[in-house]
Motif scaffolding. Structure first.
Motif, short mmCIF file in Angstrom:
data_model
loop_
_atom_site.label_atom_id
_atom_site.label_comp_id
_atom_site.label_asym_id
_atom_site.label_seq_id
_atom_site.Cartn_x
_atom_site.Cartn_y
_atom_site.Cartn_z
N LEU A 153 0.86 -1.32 0.02
CA LEU A 153 0.01 0.14 0.23
C LEU A 153 1.02 1.46 0.13
CD1 LEU A 153 -2.60 -0.91 2.85
CD2 LEU A 153 -2.87 -0.75 0.46
N ALA A 154 1.82 1.28 0.93
CA ALA A 154 2.67 2.83 1.00
C ALA A 154 4.26 1.90 1.41
CB ALA A 154 2.00 3.46 2.16
N GLY A 207 7.36 -1.30 4.57
CA GLY A 207 6.55 -0.35 4.28
C GLY A 207 5.02 -0.97 4.27
N ILE A 208 3.79 -0.43 4.47
CA ILE A 208 2.45 -0.64 4.84
C ILE A 208 1.84 -1.76 3.80
CG2 ILE A 208 0.48 -0.61 6.01
CD1 ILE A 208 3.03 -0.04 7.81
N GLY A 209 1.33 -2.89 4.18
CA GLY A 209 0.58 -3.75 3.55
C GLY A 209 -0.62 -4.59 3.76
N GLU A 242 3.61 13.56 7.76
CA GLU A 242 3.74 13.11 6.77
C GLU A 242 3.57 14.24 5.18
OE1 GLU A 242 1.04 10.46 8.03
OE2 GLU A 242 2.52 11.02 10.09
N ASP A 243 4.60 13.28 3.79
CA ASP A 243 4.75 14.22 3.15
C ASP A 243 4.73 12.61 2.43
OD1 ASP A 243 4.89 14.86 0.72
OD2 ASP A 243 7.22 15.99 1.54
N VAL A 244 3.38 12.59 1.56
CA VAL A 244 2.56 11.62 0.61
C VAL A 244 3.29 12.00 -1.01
CG1 VAL A 244 1.55 9.75 0.45
CG2 VAL A 244 1.64 10.26 2.23
N VAL A 245 3.97 11.05 -1.29
CA VAL A 245 4.06 11.11 -3.00
C VAL A 245 3.38 9.57 -3.68
CG1 VAL A 245 5.73 10.84 -4.76
CG2 VAL A 245 6.49 12.08 -2.53
N ALA A 246 2.37 10.32 -5.02
CA ALA A 246 1.29 8.86 -5.11
C ALA A 246 3.13 8.83 -6.42
CB ALA A 246 0.32 9.64 -5.94
N GLY A 247 2.00 7.93 -7.43
CA GLY A 247 2.26 7.55 -8.62
C GLY A 247 2.80 6.05 -8.31
N GLY A 248 2.54 5.51 -7.90
CA GLY A 248 3.19 4.30 -7.24
C GLY A 248 4.71 4.00 -7.20
N GLY A 262 16.87 18.37 0.31
CA GLY A 262 15.96 18.94 1.45
C GLY A 262 14.34 18.62 0.99
N GLU A 263 13.67 18.95 0.33
CA GLU A 263 12.41 18.73 -0.56
C GLU A 263 11.22 18.43 0.14
OE1 GLU A 263 10.31 18.87 -4.69
OE2 GLU A 263 13.13 17.79 -4.38
N ASN A 264 11.16 17.55 0.77
CA ASN A 264 10.22 17.22 1.44
C ASN A 264 10.11 17.50 3.03
OD1 ASN A 264 13.04 15.41 2.60
ND2 ASN A 264 11.85 14.52 4.24
N PHE A 265 8.34 17.77 3.36
CA PHE A 265 8.67 17.61 4.67
C PHE A 265 7.65 16.77 5.28
CE2 PHE A 265 6.53 22.23 6.29
CZ PHE A 265 6.94 21.90 7.42
N GLY A 266 8.34 16.79 6.32
CA GLY A 266 7.15 15.42 7.20
C GLY A 266 8.28 14.02 6.33
N LYS A 267 7.96 13.28 7.00
CA LYS A 267 8.23 11.30 7.15
C LYS A 267 7.59 11.75 5.48
CE LYS A 267 9.02 7.55 6.25
NZ LYS A 267 10.55 6.90 5.67
N LEU A 268 8.84 10.85 5.04
CA LEU A 268 8.78 10.77 2.79
C LEU A 268 8.02 9.61 3.45
CD1 LEU A 268 9.03 12.78 0.16
CD2 LEU A 268 10.85 11.13 -0.28
N VAL A 269 6.73 9.12 2.63
CA VAL A 269 6.02 8.05 2.19
C VAL A 269 5.99 8.21 0.51
CG1 VAL A 269 4.31 6.66 2.92
CG2 VAL A 269 4.82 8.21 4.05
#
Lengths: 346, 346
Positions: A47-48, A79-81, A313-319, A333-340
């Motif tokens: 999932l993530a 990850g989480i699945g 969390e900084d959640v990036v879509a797109g698989g 350093g572009e992410n802001f929070g935990k990158l997921v």
């Protein structure tokens, strides 16, 4: 169950070792048919995925705290699945699980690898799916045990955290605040600094992109630094070393400023401050505390529930196809929070 | 007592701050008449002075674990002396004492400065006068508490010591051997290496002037380094960092390779080995253990008496006038054993 045979597993594999920052060329993209688990096995749908600075180290050859990812292997990732097929009584279809899923859409785990994989069921009542990759996951565990076991903060002490808005940093700072410490973050940019002060309750935050870290430490740590949780290394580590209080403890958790170096690592030239101040610098690897994760998860879930702890969390879509570009955000350093990386919605 | 008035006290004072290695130009040579102590005071005649790497640090301006020596002040030095006049009931004429005598022939200590000076009577049955500046003195105390309290060696562990033939190093290595550790020294030159192995019973010694310290560590520390007592810093610290065992402890006692640097201190570029190996690097300042010196002195005097511990001093004659050249020997590595400046014979 028959539907499984029609599914394709998209994977990201390490194509070559690299010097400097990772780019799309370092990866190959493969597909495999999804298979039914054998007796005792489990099939997990990703999932993530957690994207972490440590990944850069796993891409290098050579001895470290875990073996490197081999050329041609699916890139390692926690990850989480969701369990989509199970021939193991410990896991039921529909269970949400955490483990070493790798950068791929499905993971087939034979019975004899379930323990080694670290697969365990998670309870979404304790925290959201992305929180389970953040404060309740590896970054949270790293922050918790690094701060509490190695840093041993006492109420009233000054705790400084670099990468303060990152996954580990936000956890460390909030625990330190809850434990009664004065908390000073170091982060890049006004938005991150504002967030850790206004939202997370840090006492202060120094924007290393805007100015002089040494001056900021002098201003915000008038009695010196008792505990420093270091995620970045480099110049910032040196600046903190120059400001240690007597008997200070430095937790070496990472050195993201150095991971993509094409030159040798920059050693802390102020390390003799350890002598002057009878201070200690000690490394931490989170896996050593695995048997105590449940205790830390329970404590942090309590803080999330009563509102004393927040997470971002900084959640990036797109698989998985978006993995290379998503990973790169960590090092700019572009992410802001935990990158997921979100891989599937359900 | 009337003879005192006819005596002259020759002194060595810090004339200017310096960059790089100290030379004769950094000192001024002064004389003063010797005076009677006032009520409660003591007059001590210097017999021998301890010359230590730490002196280089005291010559620099700026914050350290003790204030710097001021320009125009008598150079700070620990030493052994004889009480030649006393108006204090705790000290009798003829007592042998240890304390902060300074680089001078006589020290007049008013009553209110006796404690701050650290003056105490020594027992020459426990060890010779020069041993009281070596294993029973500051170097020995530094080695003892650094190794035992910070290093916490366990029997069977591998202990590595740089500056192995120096004052601190010889003490550390012998205690480690007595405590059941495998002991590997690092020293400059075959003569020093032979001495620590053949005379002091180290298991091995690596001659850093003759060859590759990394290769030597690999050969002599096949299971890695559990405890490293660092007196030198620089390349040797980096070489040991690359060879740490899991859970290693590094005692930062000094960094003689860096003290005369005209460039910034060379930080240990392999410091991330602390992370990989969950290792610790910690500084020690001997004064913190002052209340436990008597316990350590008693233990080491026992080892000297039963022959399990040996000591070697490099005694330079010539009195305080010879101080500049004697001190320089420390930084060239020319001294062999604890460097002592003999100031008077009795």
């Amino acid at each position: 169950m028959t539907a499984l045979a029609s599914l394709t597993n998209h994977q990201v594999r390490l194509a070559q070792r690299l010097v400097g920052a990772p780019t799309r060329d370092n990866w190959s993209f493969t597909t495999e048919p999804v298979q039914e688990p054998a007796e005792g096995g489990v099939l997990v749908k990703t999932l993530a995925l957690s994207l972490d600075p440590a990944m850069r180290g796993w891409m290098n050859e050579g001895k470290s705290y875990i073996p490197p990812v081999g050329i041609g292997e699916v890139m390692r990732a926690g990850g989480i699945g969701r369990v989509v097929a199970s021939k193991n009584p410990a896991f039921a279809v529909g269970d949400t699980v955490s483990g070493g899923l790798g950068v791929q859409e499905y993971l087939l785990i034979p019975q004899d690898q379930i323990n080694r994989n670290g697969l365990f069921r998670i309870d979404l009542r304790a925290g959201s799916l992305t929180q389970w990759l953040n404060v309740l996951g590896m970054p949270g565990m790293t922050g918790y045990f690094g701060l509490m076991d190695v840093g041993q903060p006492k109420p009233g002490e000054t705790v400084v955290i670099s990468g303060a808005a990152g996954a580990v940093g936000q956890t460390v700072g909030q625990i330190a605040r809850i434990k009664g410490c004065r908390v000073v973050g170091i982060a890049g940019g006004q938005a991150k600094c504002d967030w850790v002060v206004k939202e997370l309750g840090f006492d202060a935050c120094i924007d290393y992109k805007a100015g002089d870290v040494k001056a900021g430490l002098k201003e915000h740590c008038p009695k010196g630094v008792d505990v420093y949780f270091d995620n970045v290394g480099g110049e910032i580590l040196d600046a903190v070393l120059a400001r240690l209080a007597r008997g200070a403890r430095i937790i070496i958790c990472g050195a993201i400023s150095q991971y993509n170096n094409t030159t040798p690592v920059q050693g802390p030239k102020n390390y003799l401050s350890l002598l002057v101040n009878r201070a200690r610098m000690e490394g931490i690897v989170v896996f050593d505390y695995a048997d105590r994760y449940p205790v830390a998860v329970a404590e942090m879930a309590g803080y999330l529930k009563d509102g004393r702890m927040k997470s971002r969390e900084d959640v990036v879509a797109g698989g998985v196809a978006a993995f290379p570009e998503a990973l790169a955000k960590l090092f700019t350093g572009e992410n802001f929070g935990k990158l997921v990386l979100q891989v599937a919605s359900e």
